[in-house]
Structures are given as C-alpha cells and as structure tokens.
Design an enzyme around this catalytic site. Structure first.
Site, PDB file in Angstrom:
ATOM      1  N   ASP A 101       0.878  -1.162   0.000  1.00  0.00           N
ATOM      2  CA  ASP A 101       0.000   0.000   0.000  1.00  0.00           C
ATOM      3  C   ASP A 101       0.918   1.214   0.000  1.00  0.00           C
ATOM      4  OD1 ASP A 101      -2.195   1.790   0.525  1.00  0.00           O
ATOM      5  OD2 ASP A 101      -3.229   0.136   1.535  1.00  0.00           O
ATOM      6  N   ASP A 202      -2.699   4.703  -2.222  1.00  0.00           N
ATOM      7  CA  ASP A 202      -3.715   5.352  -1.391  1.00  0.00           C
ATOM      8  C   ASP A 202      -4.092   6.713  -1.976  1.00  0.00           C
ATOM      9  OD1 ASP A 202      -5.180   5.255   1.160  1.00  0.00           O
ATOM     10  OD2 ASP A 202      -3.948   6.981   1.720  1.00  0.00           O
ATOM     11  N   GLU A 258      -6.342   3.827  -5.644  1.00  0.00           N
ATOM     12  CA  GLU A 258      -7.615   4.110  -4.981  1.00  0.00           C
ATOM     13  C   GLU A 258      -7.989   5.533  -5.381  1.00  0.00           C
ATOM     14  OE1 GLU A 258      -9.529   4.852  -0.560  1.00  0.00           O
ATOM     15  OE2 GLU A 258      -7.597   5.653  -1.159  1.00  0.00           O
ATOM     16  N   HIS A 332     -11.486  -2.021   3.818  1.00  0.00           N
ATOM     17  CA  HIS A 332     -11.348  -1.580   5.209  1.00  0.00           C
ATOM     18  C   HIS A 332     -11.990  -0.225   5.478  1.00  0.00           C
ATOM     19  CE1 HIS A 332      -8.311   0.530   3.025  1.00  0.00           C
ATOM     20  NE2 HIS A 332      -8.064   1.301   4.073  1.00  0.00           N
ATOM     21  N   ASP A 333     -12.499   0.432   4.439  1.00  0.00           N
ATOM     22  CA  ASP A 333     -13.151   1.732   4.625  1.00  0.00           C
ATOM     23  C   ASP A 333     -14.667   1.639   4.547  1.00  0.00           C
ATOM     24  OD1 ASP A 333     -10.692   3.042   4.789  1.00  0.00           O
ATOM     25  OD2 ASP A 333     -10.625   3.460   2.634  1.00  0.00           O
TER      26      ASP A 333
HETATM   27  O1  TEU Z   1      -9.096   6.318   1.987  1.00  0.00           O
HETATM   28  C1  TEU Z   1      -9.496   7.469   1.334  1.00  0.00           C
HETATM   29  C2  TEU Z   1     -10.976   7.609   1.149  1.00  0.00           C
HETATM   30  O2  TEU Z   1     -11.376   8.175   0.185  1.00  0.00           O
HETATM   31  C3  TEU Z   1     -11.964   7.117   2.082  1.00  0.00           C
HETATM   32  O3  TEU Z   1     -12.844   6.170   1.765  1.00  0.00           O
HETATM   33  C4  TEU Z   1     -11.867   7.435   3.514  1.00  0.00           C
HETATM   34  O4  TEU Z   1     -11.779   6.258   4.250  1.00  0.00           O
HETATM   35  C5  TEU Z   1     -13.106   8.107   3.965  1.00  0.00           C
HETATM   36  O5  TEU Z   1     -13.431   9.067   3.072  1.00  0.00           O
HETATM   37  C6  TEU Z   1     -12.978   8.731   5.307  1.00  0.00           C
HETATM   38  O6  TEU Z   1     -14.166   9.395   5.598  1.00  0.00           O
HETATM   39  C7  TEU Z   1      -7.751   6.026   2.141  1.00  0.00           C
HETATM   40  C8  TEU Z   1      -7.584   4.799   3.019  1.00  0.00           C
HETATM   41  O7  TEU Z   1      -8.187   3.697   2.401  1.00  0.00           O
HETATM   42  C9  TEU Z   1      -8.144   5.103   4.375  1.00  0.00           C
HETATM   43  O8  TEU Z   1      -8.135   3.986   5.213  1.00  0.00           O
HETATM   44  C10 TEU Z   1      -7.312   6.223   4.967  1.00  0.00           C
HETATM   45  O9  TEU Z   1      -7.870   6.628   6.173  1.00  0.00           O
HETATM   46  C11 TEU Z   1      -7.233   7.424   4.032  1.00  0.00           C
HETATM   47  O10 TEU Z   1      -6.999   7.083   2.681  1.00  0.00           O
HETATM   48  C12 TEU Z   1      -6.084   8.305   4.435  1.00  0.00           C
HETATM   49  O11 TEU Z   1      -4.872   7.684   4.149  1.00  0.00           O
END
Ligand code: TEU
Ligand code: CA
Length: 564
Positions: A101, A202, A258, A332-333
């Site tokens: 990642d 990310d 992502e 995970h989000d």
């Molecule tokens: O996620 C970015 C993102 O767009 C999201 O879905 C985020 O979890 C959400 O908007 C928060 O409200 C990435 C990672 O996958 C996430 O786990 C991290 O927290 C984030 O970036 C910051 O690195």
C-alpha cells in the site's frame, strides 16, 4: 470480444488483508506479519492470485498505518523487514503475488521529512509539504478535511499553515516538487528490490491539487477536502510514476490506484491503455463511504440491483476495450456488504454468495476483502466506546458540536463506520475467534460462534467453499475474464430487484441471475427456458431456475447455456 493483452492481474483475483485484524501470532492483540505466514495455507486454498496488505510500515498509527513515518521499514508491531521477506517468498512459492500500500499523498507528521520541513522555511525539506501563510490570522481556506475540522493546521515554528486532507497528523506531500516525486519512485524501487509485485496507491487521485483553491472561502456552501481531488497535473504525475516504475520493475508490476470521486466518464485518462498511467483503479462510485452522505441519499441506494445495473452499464460503455475494470464490494473503509446491501440475518448465506457471484463473474478484476469469503457481517455497536476508528470518533465530535443527540449519531455510525469491516478475522469458535490469545485491539463480532473459517473449511456448502469454486472456475476459464458482458434490463417493475448479466465468448454463454432482495421475485423473462446447465446456485437444493415459479430471496444462480 475485444482483443485484450493477457496479464496476470486481469486474470487474477486480488485479496486484501488488513494485517492488524488478520491473525495475531504473539498475543499482543494486534495481527502481524508472522500471523499472516501462519495462515498461508488458508490463503492459498482459497485460490487468490495476489494479496494486498494495508500499510505495515513504521507509523505512529493515528490512522492505522495510513500515516507513514518510514516508508522503508516495517512497524515493530507488525514484525520486521526480514519477516516481510519471508512472507513474500512463501507467497511466491505458492504462486501468489504480494502487493503493498503506497501512501503517497501524505506522510505522518512524525516522518523525518516533516520534522525538517516544519522547523524552518529555509530547510531543504520545507517544500516537501504544502504551506500557506493564511489570511489575517485565519486558515487559508474553509475546506473541511475528510476527518472533520479545517484542512489547514498552524505551524508556529514557520508561522504558516500546512495542508492536511486527512488528520493533522497526516500532512499532504507536495507533488508539485519534483524531489517528492522522486522520493516516492525510490520507495517503489526499494520495495521492488525486496520482491514486491505491485502497489495499491492510497488516494492516488489526490496527489495533484489545484492551488487556486487554497484561498477559497464560501459563506453558503461547505467546502470539502474532496475538492482537492483530481487536480490539474494528476495524469502527468501518475504517468511519470507508473512509467518509471514499469521501466524499472517490468510491465507485470501492478499499479492500482484508490480514486474516490472518479466515475466512468472521467476515469479513462488515468487507466486507459493508451494513457500508460495506472493499470487499475477503484472508485467509490458504487459503495461510497456513507458517513459523508445524507439519510435521503442512503435510502435512495437501497435498491442495489438498480445501482449495480447503472454501475456496470456506465463503466462498461465508457471503458470496455479501452481500460480494465475492478469489482469489489468490501474494503477496510466500508461496512460489510452483506449488512449494507444484503441481508445479515435470515438470508446471510445466500446474500453473501450472491455478491460473490457478481464480483467473481462480472467483467473486471475482483478484489475481495478478508472475511468476505466467510460472509462476515457488520458489528452490533451499542455505545461510542465500541469505536476505535478516527473517522467515527471525529464524526461523533463534529455532530455533537452541531447539536445532534448521541443516539441519533449512533444510528448513523453503527451501520456505516469503517470499524465494521475492521473487526478481527473469525478463525474458529475459541475465545476471540482464535484471532489472538490476548485482548484484541477491536472487539471480535459476537457472531463468531457460528460464523468462522474452521467450520466453513469443512463444509462443501459454505460461503468459503462457494468462493473457492467460483475462483477456480474463473481462473481456469479465460473466457470468464475476457468474454463480453451484457447487462440485461428489467422488463417490469417487479424485475427491478433482479440483476441478470451474461458473459459470452466462443466457449458459449454464461448467465448470472441474482435476486438482490429479501422477497420473492418473478423469473426474469430473459432467462432461456431450456438448454442450460447449472454451474452453481446459492440454494443448496440447486433446483433449476425454470422448474420454479419464482426466485427465492437472494437466490443467485449461475448457469451455462448448452444449446439454443
Ligand atoms: O481512503 C481514502 C478515502 O477516500 C476514504 O474512503 C476514507 O476512508 C473516507 O473518506 C474517510 O471518511 C484512504 C484509506 O483507504 C483510508 O483507510 C485512509 O484513512 C485514508 O486514505 C487516508 O490515508
Ligand atoms: Ca501481534
């Protein structure tokens, strides 16, 4: 069928591991790399082609590792670089790729770059981050960060603000500085030399920002850090990173971005074959993080079949033959798909299998998330103390400040919190689901007594076995990967909840027909009434679809047309 260049990541199935919650080898309550090594047979038996590990690098863990303090080392909580190398070679010996990642948009505030950068305007690292003097003692702009609060933070030593789209402990790197771009490329090369096969990047579409937004104010609208996504030099920076990576690491090296706020009609510049930037992206088009949406928007999306029809139709019509797509329902989000769009009580098994039929048999690379193969569900949160995620914790604070009552806030975060997907893997029915001998960092879902890997591995009808079967089929039938996909439109309103798509190639035609609702629905008119063989069904009796009068709740059947 268009002519596609064959690659492992088009034909493969990606599996996301959230290391913190996968398996704990030393009883400290936190999953780790040796823990993953202990579960290699489980991963290999499932049949996936690559694992992507969420960040395991040195980090103060303000956002569970998405705040990196050293891009070239492993956090001691997770293990050592040597242990990572053992994991990589063990996976490779089983024919499985390993993906990292790359947290490229921001670092931890504890990264040495930020220590230097924030110490003085003259420091050579100062320009690694994004600074602004502010305006008459106020932050430069009114943008609210992803995790609430203003996206700018004051730094006393240099008497200016720095930008952080996420936490203030996650300062944004300045990609307009060529030195930053070179640093990230060097990080990629470092891991390639260690044996890595690719990266998930990310918030890949956050790295270029429109600097004219940095002083934007609004009295009427809420400005959000989302506005910083998809900046003017995004394509250029991704091309530079990906092309130089491929020159160093070879064409098989996977770069998966992502990209929230990317849509079918905007994604081509980032993933189009001719644009030579990312190989793949996943947006949140289908599954947006719900904490950010209104109740009305959440309700509108209850009909998942309609949503999926739109999603596939638009992505395929814009990108088919020009770029490669991804399919995923969990990460995970996001909350767990069986709970969010499916049914996590009476029809949990059927619903979990129906979503697997779709992601594993649709066009595009499937990305599964740990526990999806077991039909793991959301957690029954009852109090704010149950939450660990900064996203939820900051949301609670912000809503309280707006005057919302605690029980109203709980109603919103219970089904939507990112902690839902982060609960420990359910390995067996021993204490803490066999995840740890200590106290897990986040509580195990109480349903582990019945939902766990050990039972499902022995049961040929389980969700795990179903996943295995579909993966094997996809891997051994390239026509499932490269065949055309046709989305059938409903003929009447009572067909709305049914998703039917077909895949066709010289080898024949496959139909996937799923009733994505908890009620009975008519057999769709497009289903041929004769000449088909059932490949699999999520109802154990495997009654042929045409011998029934109706589709049962969450019934999903995959069949092959044998003749016409
Ligand atoms: O996620 C970015 C993102 O767009 C999201 O879905 C985020 O979890 C959400 O908007 C928060 O409200 C990435 C990672 O996958 C996430 O786990 C991290 O927290 C984030 O970036 C910051 O690195
Ligand atoms: Ca541990």
């Amino acid at each position: 069928m268009t002519h596609e260049k064959r690659t492992w990541w088009k034909e493969g199935i990606l599996y996301q591991i959230y290391p913190r919650s996968f398996f704990d080898s030393n009883g400290d309550g936190i999953g780790d790399i040796p823990g993953i090594c202990e579960k290699l047979d489980y991963i290999a038996d499932l049949g996936v082609s690559a694992v992507w590990l969420s960040p395991i690098y040195t980090s103060p863990q303000y956002d569970n590792g998405y705040d990196v303090a050293d891009y070239r080392n492993i956090d001691p909580m997770y293990g050592t670089l040597e242990e990572w190398q053992i994991l990589a070679s063990e996976l490779h010996s089983r024919g499985i790729h390993i993906l990292g990642d790359l947290v490229a948009n921001h670092s931890s505030h504890q990264h040495p770059w930020f220590h230097q950068a924030s110490s003085s305007i003259d420091n050579k690292y100062h320009d690694y981050y994004i600074w602004h003097p502010g305006e008459q003692g106020r932050s430069p702009s009114d943008h609210i960060g992803f995790f609430q609060g203003n996206a700018w933070e004051w730094n006393e030593a240099t008497r200016e603000y720095y930008l952080h789209m996420f936490l203030k402990e996650q300062p944004d790197l300045n990609w307009d500085n060529p030195a930053v771009r070179k640093e990230m490329l060097d990080v990629v090369k470092f891991w390639k030399d260690c044996g890595i096969d690719g990266f998930r990047i990310d918030v890949a579409n956050a790295i270029s920002k429109d600097t004219s937004l940095f002083s934007k104010r609004s009295k009427t609208d809420t400005l959000s850090a989302f506005d910083f996504l998809n900046g003017p030099r995004l394509q250029e920076y991704l091309q530079e990173l990906c092309q130089k990576t491929r020159a160093y690491a070879g064409d098989d090296f996977l770069m998966l971005g992502e990209c929230p706020e990317q849509y079918a009609h905007t994604a081509l510049p980032l993933i189009g074959y001719e644009n030579d930037a990312l190989n793949l992206l996943y947006s949140f088009d289908l599954t947006k993080n719900d904490l950010m949406k209104s109740q009305e928007a959440r309700d509108r999306e209850k009909n998942i079949a309609t949503k999926l029809r739109k999603y596939f139709t638009s992505w395929l019509s814009e990108l088919y033959g020009k770029a490669w797509l991804t399919n995923y329902f969990n990460n995970h989000d996001l909350p767990r798909v069986v709970s969010k769009f499916g049914n996590d009580t009476e029809y949990r098994e059927q619903a979990a299998k129906a979503f697997l039929s779709i992601s594993l048999f649709a066009h595009g690379t499937p990305i599964l998330f740990q526990g999806e193969e077991l039909g793991m569900t959301n957690y029954p949160f009852t109090s704010f103390d149950d939450f660990k995620d900064v996203d939820a914790l900051h949301f609670i604070e912000a809503q309280r400040a707006k005057g919302l009552k605690d029980d109203e806030i709980l109603e919103i975060i219970r089904p939507n919190s990112r902690d839902n997907s982060r609960t420990p893997m359910q390995w067996d029915n021993s204490p803490h689901a066999g995840f740890t001998t200590g106290t897990p960092w986040l509580s195990v879902n109480p349903n582990f007594k019945t939902i766990h890997a050990s039972a499902q591995r022995k049961d040929p009808q389980s969700i795990y076995a179903y996943t295995q079967k579909l993966i094997t089929y996809r891997k051994t039938n390239p026509s499932m990967v490269y065949g055309d996909m046709n989305i059938h439109q409903p003929h009447s309103s009572d067909e709305q909840s049914i998703l039917v798509f077909s895949r066709s190639s010289e080898q024949g035609k496959i139909f996937v027909c799923s009733n994505l609702s908890s009620h009975y629905a008519p057999i769709p008119r497009d289903i041929p009434s004769t000449g088909m063989k059932i490949l699999c069904s999520n109802y154990i009796d495997e009654q042929t679809i045409t011998s029934q009068k109706e589709l049962r709740p969450w019934e999903s059947t995959i069949f092959i047309e044998t003749s016409r």
